[in-house]
Write a protein that holds these residues in place. Structure first.
Motif, PDB file in Angstrom:
ATOM      1  N   ARG A 113      -9.740  -1.345  10.906  1.00  0.00           N
ATOM      2  CA  ARG A 113      -8.592  -1.322  11.806  1.00  0.00           C
ATOM      3  C   ARG A 113      -7.322  -1.646  11.023  1.00  0.00           C
ATOM      4  NH1 ARG A 113     -10.843  -1.627  17.227  1.00  0.00           N
ATOM      5  NH2 ARG A 113      -8.785  -2.014  18.139  1.00  0.00           N
ATOM      6  N   GLN A 114      -6.252  -0.916  11.326  1.00  0.00           N
ATOM      7  CA  GLN A 114      -4.968  -1.098  10.661  1.00  0.00           C
ATOM      8  C   GLN A 114      -3.884  -1.329  11.710  1.00  0.00           C
ATOM      9  OE1 GLN A 114      -5.630  -1.346   7.656  1.00  0.00           O
ATOM     10  NE2 GLN A 114      -6.651   0.384   6.696  1.00  0.00           N
ATOM     11  N   LEU A 115      -2.849  -2.010  11.318  1.00  0.00           N
ATOM     12  CA  LEU A 115      -1.733  -2.321  12.203  1.00  0.00           C
ATOM     13  C   LEU A 115      -0.676  -1.226  12.117  1.00  0.00           C
ATOM     14  CD1 LEU A 115       0.017  -4.305  13.931  1.00  0.00           C
ATOM     15  CD2 LEU A 115       0.766  -5.312  11.747  1.00  0.00           C
ATOM     16  N   THR A 116      -0.179  -0.764  13.285  1.00  0.00           N
ATOM     17  CA  THR A 116       0.979   0.129  13.296  1.00  0.00           C
ATOM     18  C   THR A 116       2.095  -0.516  14.113  1.00  0.00           C
ATOM     19  OG1 THR A 116       0.426   1.414  15.303  1.00  0.00           O
ATOM     20  CG2 THR A 116      -0.538   2.147  13.200  1.00  0.00           C
ATOM     21  N   ALA A 117       3.335  -0.216  13.734  1.00  0.00           N
ATOM     22  CA  ALA A 117       4.495  -0.779  14.434  1.00  0.00           C
ATOM     23  C   ALA A 117       5.717   0.069  14.116  1.00  0.00           C
ATOM     24  CB  ALA A 117       4.722  -2.225  14.008  1.00  0.00           C
ATOM     25  N   ASN A 118       6.816  -0.198  14.791  1.00  0.00           N
ATOM     26  CA  ASN A 118       8.066   0.504  14.495  1.00  0.00           C
ATOM     27  C   ASN A 118       8.916  -0.235  13.484  1.00  0.00           C
ATOM     28  OD1 ASN A 118       7.726   2.820  16.074  1.00  0.00           O
ATOM     29  ND2 ASN A 118       8.333   1.733  17.927  1.00  0.00           N
ATOM     30  N   GLU A 166       8.550  -2.554   9.724  1.00  0.00           N
ATOM     31  CA  GLU A 166       7.648  -2.852   8.618  1.00  0.00           C
ATOM     32  C   GLU A 166       7.204  -4.310   8.687  1.00  0.00           C
ATOM     33  OE1 GLU A 166       7.689  -2.702   3.707  1.00  0.00           O
ATOM     34  OE2 GLU A 166       9.187  -1.590   4.878  1.00  0.00           O
ATOM     35  N   ILE A 167       5.892  -4.529   8.558  1.00  0.00           N
ATOM     36  CA  ILE A 167       5.306  -5.864   8.604  1.00  0.00           C
ATOM     37  C   ILE A 167       4.683  -6.156   7.242  1.00  0.00           C
ATOM     38  CG2 ILE A 167       3.646  -7.380   9.758  1.00  0.00           C
ATOM     39  CD1 ILE A 167       5.826  -6.380  11.641  1.00  0.00           C
ATOM     40  N   ASN A 168       5.134  -7.214   6.588  1.00  0.00           N
ATOM     41  CA  ASN A 168       4.583  -7.569   5.286  1.00  0.00           C
ATOM     42  C   ASN A 168       3.940  -8.951   5.253  1.00  0.00           C
ATOM     43  OD1 ASN A 168       5.274  -5.304   3.356  1.00  0.00           O
ATOM     44  ND2 ASN A 168       7.294  -5.692   4.253  1.00  0.00           N
ATOM     45  N   THR A 169       4.374  -9.822   6.162  1.00  0.00           N
ATOM     46  CA  THR A 169       3.869 -11.193   6.181  1.00  0.00           C
ATOM     47  C   THR A 169       3.581 -11.601   7.620  1.00  0.00           C
ATOM     48  OG1 THR A 169       6.024 -12.243   6.497  1.00  0.00           O
ATOM     49  CG2 THR A 169       5.370 -11.722   4.213  1.00  0.00           C
ATOM     50  N   PRO A 170       2.814 -12.653   7.832  1.00  0.00           N
ATOM     51  CA  PRO A 170       2.606 -13.146   9.197  1.00  0.00           C
ATOM     52  C   PRO A 170       3.910 -13.501   9.903  1.00  0.00           C
ATOM     53  CG  PRO A 170       0.974 -14.105   7.722  1.00  0.00           C
ATOM     54  CD  PRO A 170       1.955 -13.370   6.857  1.00  0.00           C
ATOM     55  N   GLU A 171       4.910 -13.947   9.148  1.00  0.00           N
ATOM     56  CA  GLU A 171       6.202 -14.294   9.763  1.00  0.00           C
ATOM     57  C   GLU A 171       6.842 -13.067  10.426  1.00  0.00           C
ATOM     58  OE1 GLU A 171       4.883 -17.418   7.377  1.00  0.00           O
ATOM     59  OE2 GLU A 171       5.226 -15.336   6.727  1.00  0.00           O
ATOM     60  N   ASP A 172       6.564 -11.881   9.900  1.00  0.00           N
ATOM     61  CA  ASP A 172       7.122 -10.657  10.474  1.00  0.00           C
ATOM     62  C   ASP A 172       6.511 -10.320  11.834  1.00  0.00           C
ATOM     63  OD1 ASP A 172       8.693 -10.307   8.205  1.00  0.00           O
ATOM     64  OD2 ASP A 172       7.174  -9.090   7.187  1.00  0.00           O
ATOM     65  N   GLN A 232       5.137   5.653  16.528  1.00  0.00           N
ATOM     66  CA  GLN A 232       5.093   4.532  15.591  1.00  0.00           C
ATOM     67  C   GLN A 232       5.581   5.003  14.224  1.00  0.00           C
ATOM     68  OE1 GLN A 232       2.763   1.004  16.642  1.00  0.00           O
ATOM     69  NE2 GLN A 232       4.705   1.728  17.492  1.00  0.00           N
ATOM     70  N   ASN A 233       6.290   4.118  13.522  1.00  0.00           N
ATOM     71  CA  ASN A 233       6.904   4.502  12.252  1.00  0.00           C
ATOM     72  C   ASN A 233       6.145   4.021  11.019  1.00  0.00           C
ATOM     73  OD1 ASN A 233       9.045   5.720  13.648  1.00  0.00           O
ATOM     74  ND2 ASN A 233      10.193   3.790  13.726  1.00  0.00           N
ATOM     75  N   TYR A 234       5.411   2.928  11.154  1.00  0.00           N
ATOM     76  CA  TYR A 234       4.758   2.330   9.985  1.00  0.00           C
ATOM     77  C   TYR A 234       3.281   2.047  10.263  1.00  0.00           C
ATOM     78  CZ  TYR A 234       9.529   1.351   8.378  1.00  0.00           C
ATOM     79  OH  TYR A 234      10.844   1.457   7.988  1.00  0.00           O
ATOM     80  N   LEU A 235       2.472   2.219   9.245  1.00  0.00           N
ATOM     81  CA  LEU A 235       1.091   1.732   9.271  1.00  0.00           C
ATOM     82  C   LEU A 235       0.937   0.730   8.145  1.00  0.00           C
ATOM     83  CD1 LEU A 235      -2.293   3.338   9.891  1.00  0.00           C
ATOM     84  CD2 LEU A 235      -1.948   2.208   7.688  1.00  0.00           C
ATOM     85  N   MET A 236       0.488  -0.474   8.495  1.00  0.00           N
ATOM     86  CA  MET A 236       0.239  -1.524   7.508  1.00  0.00           C
ATOM     87  C   MET A 236      -1.262  -1.634   7.251  1.00  0.00           C
ATOM     88  SD  MET A 236       3.407  -1.909   8.575  1.00  0.00           S
ATOM     89  CE  MET A 236       3.129  -2.105  10.336  1.00  0.00           C
ATOM     90  N   LYS A 237      -1.649  -1.575   5.998  1.00  0.00           N
ATOM     91  CA  LYS A 237      -3.072  -1.638   5.640  1.00  0.00           C
ATOM     92  C   LYS A 237      -3.545  -3.098   5.652  1.00  0.00           C
ATOM     93  CE  LYS A 237      -4.146   2.628   3.235  1.00  0.00           C
ATOM     94  NZ  LYS A 237      -4.805   3.207   2.037  1.00  0.00           N
ATOM     95  N   THR A 238      -3.674  -3.614   6.858  1.00  0.00           N
ATOM     96  CA  THR A 238      -4.169  -4.978   7.017  1.00  0.00           C
ATOM     97  C   THR A 238      -5.695  -5.054   6.879  1.00  0.00           C
ATOM     98  OG1 THR A 238      -4.080  -4.532   9.386  1.00  0.00           O
ATOM     99  CG2 THR A 238      -2.266  -5.813   8.442  1.00  0.00           C
ATOM    100  N   GLU A 239      -6.376  -3.979   7.259  1.00  0.00           N
ATOM    101  CA  GLU A 239      -7.846  -3.915   7.166  1.00  0.00           C
ATOM    102  C   GLU A 239      -8.481  -5.188   7.734  1.00  0.00           C
ATOM    103  OE1 GLU A 239      -8.633  -3.014   3.032  1.00  0.00           O
ATOM    104  OE2 GLU A 239      -8.088  -0.905   3.321  1.00  0.00           O
ATOM    105  N   ILE A 256       2.051   1.275   4.373  1.00  0.00           N
ATOM    106  CA  ILE A 256       2.449   0.072   3.653  1.00  0.00           C
ATOM    107  C   ILE A 256       1.221  -0.710   3.180  1.00  0.00           C
ATOM    108  CG2 ILE A 256       3.772  -2.070   3.771  1.00  0.00           C
ATOM    109  CD1 ILE A 256       5.465   0.439   4.162  1.00  0.00           C
ATOM    110  N   GLU A 257       1.149  -1.001   1.894  1.00  0.00           N
ATOM    111  CA  GLU A 257       0.124  -1.894   1.356  1.00  0.00           C
ATOM    112  C   GLU A 257       0.615  -3.334   1.531  1.00  0.00           C
ATOM    113  OE1 GLU A 257      -2.783  -1.003   0.094  1.00  0.00           O
ATOM    114  OE2 GLU A 257      -2.520   1.159  -0.138  1.00  0.00           O
ATOM    115  N   VAL A 258      -0.209  -4.167   2.149  1.00  0.00           N
ATOM    116  CA  VAL A 258       0.210  -5.551   2.370  1.00  0.00           C
ATOM    117  C   VAL A 258      -0.750  -6.512   1.671  1.00  0.00           C
ATOM    118  CG1 VAL A 258       1.272  -5.010   4.582  1.00  0.00           C
ATOM    119  CG2 VAL A 258      -1.092  -5.792   4.517  1.00  0.00           C
ATOM    120  N   ASP A 259      -0.230  -7.690   1.362  1.00  0.00           N
ATOM    121  CA  ASP A 259      -1.067  -8.767   0.840  1.00  0.00           C
ATOM    122  C   ASP A 259      -1.814  -9.374   2.027  1.00  0.00           C
ATOM    123  OD1 ASP A 259      -2.249 -10.954  -0.342  1.00  0.00           O
ATOM    124  OD2 ASP A 259      -0.373 -11.940  -0.926  1.00  0.00           O
ATOM    125  N   GLN A 260      -3.118  -9.201   2.064  1.00  0.00           N
ATOM    126  CA  GLN A 260      -3.905  -9.629   3.217  1.00  0.00           C
ATOM    127  C   GLN A 260      -4.186 -11.138   3.244  1.00  0.00           C
ATOM    128  OE1 GLN A 260      -7.433  -7.187   3.150  1.00  0.00           O
ATOM    129  NE2 GLN A 260      -6.259  -5.279   3.169  1.00  0.00           N
TER     130      GLN A 260
END
Length: 337
Positions: A161-166, A168-174, A235-242, A302-306
């Motif tokens: 499962r991956q996160l999508t949003a409008n 960009e999400i890079n950290t939990p604070e986002d 949706q504009n972004y997919l974050m690879k949260t996996e 978007i590749e994110v630090d998980q």
């Protein structure tokens, strides 16, 4: 006297024929009557007709008909035609639905499934399959049958499962204040709250319109779910949260199973296994195609630090694991390399 005697002989002869006929009918095997009849069963799921779930369902239906020599056929009902995941499970319990492809909502019917929905429980797909296709998965299915009267036939794997949003999400604070659709599963709700979002349980069929109208800001699903529902349009972004390596389970009403004869039951089991192999291969192909479709539509991957997300969710995971299945949780953790 001479007239009565012949009549008695005729009467006794008719009586013997009648008794022999009743005896013959009574000794006929029950499945002889069924041999010339056809049983039609219903399989439902929430996905569209071009999704791997439906294609695997088509394969399953073909195999069941082939392996039963046409005595059992399976009609398919995709796109929530028979209702939501929960409706499908309840239908199987009472026997109005015969088969369904269902995932995490099973935790609402048998608690230990909640453990399988914990974010970052599995390291990767190999870890997931080691559990599902080993003794752990078999034991879970046996316990499910006893608790729910729903029979697990096969686990199908899903892409993570991956996160999508409008945004960009890079950290939990986002995630702070982000309204994210999640399935009605406690592990999902608590997990996203722990990571900082504002989770909103909702049926999958409502997600597109809710994103379009701003009722929610984000959602999370495997890539092929996203593209099959055209979510790349809203949706504009997919974050690879996996964050979840998940499964879907091909389930069967035990009421239906018990109505089949032994050879038909075996045919259903064999068909399910072959459909599982087919589906798992198809998922890999469709995942690649889904990413291509999203990028062509203008979505940014978007590749994110998980690690920060994993750290945020760990206390919630441990609490829910203790509540719903500490032994199951420890068993899965022990499989980590």
């Amino acid at each position: 006297m001479s007239t009565i005697k012949p009549l008695m002989i005729v009467f006794m002869s008719c009586l013997m024929v009648f008794i022999m006929g009743c005896s013959s009918a009574g000794n006929s095997p029950s499945n002889d009557v069924k041999a010339d009849s056809k049983t039609t069963l219903r399989l439902g799921h929430i996905q569209s007709e071009d999704h791997a779930w439906h294609l695997a369902s088509e394969r399953f239906a073909e195999l069941v008909e082939e392996k039963t020599d046409g005595t059992v056929e399976v009609d398919l009902y995709p796109s929530s035609t028979l209702g939501s995941d929960r409706d499908l499970v309840e239908g199987m319990q009472i026997g109005s639905t015969d088969f369904a492809l269902v995932a995490g909502v099973m935790s609402n019917f048998y608690d230990p499934y909640a453990v399988l929905e914990l974010p970052y429980l599995f390291e990767d797909s190999d870890h997931l399959e080691q559990f599902l296709y080993g003794s752990g998965g078999k034991e879970l299915q046996e316990n499910t049958l006893e608790a729910t009267d729903v029979r697990g036939l096969e686990f199908f794997v899903r892409a993570p499962r991956q996160l999508t949003a409008n945004n960009e999400i890079n950290t939990p604070e986002d995630l702070n204040g982000l309204k994210i659709r999640v399935p009605n599963i406690e592990a999902s709700v608590d997990g996203w709250e722990a990571m900082g979002a504002n989770p909103t349980p909702m049926n999958f069929s409502e997600v597109y319109s809710s994103l379009q109208t701003g009722v929610i800001d984000a959602q999370e699903n495997p890539p092929s779910f996203i593209t099959n529902s055209q979510l790349q349009e809203v949706q504009n972004y997919l974050m690879k949260t996996e964050h979840v390596y998940g499964y879907v389970q091909l389930l069967m009403s035990d009421k239906t199973y018990e109505k089949l004869n032994a050879s038909e039951q075996q045919a259903v089991k064999e068909a399910a296994k072959e459909a599982r192999i087919y589906q798992n291969e198809l998922v890999q192909q469709q995942t690649t195609e889904a990413y291509e479709t999203m990028e062509e539509a203008g979505m940014e991957i978007i590749e994110v630090d998980q690690e920060p997300f994993k750290e945020r969710v760990q206390p919630s995971n441990e609490r829910l694991a203790e509540k719903y299945g500490p032994e199951l949780y420890e068993n899965i953790q022990s499989m980590r390399e």
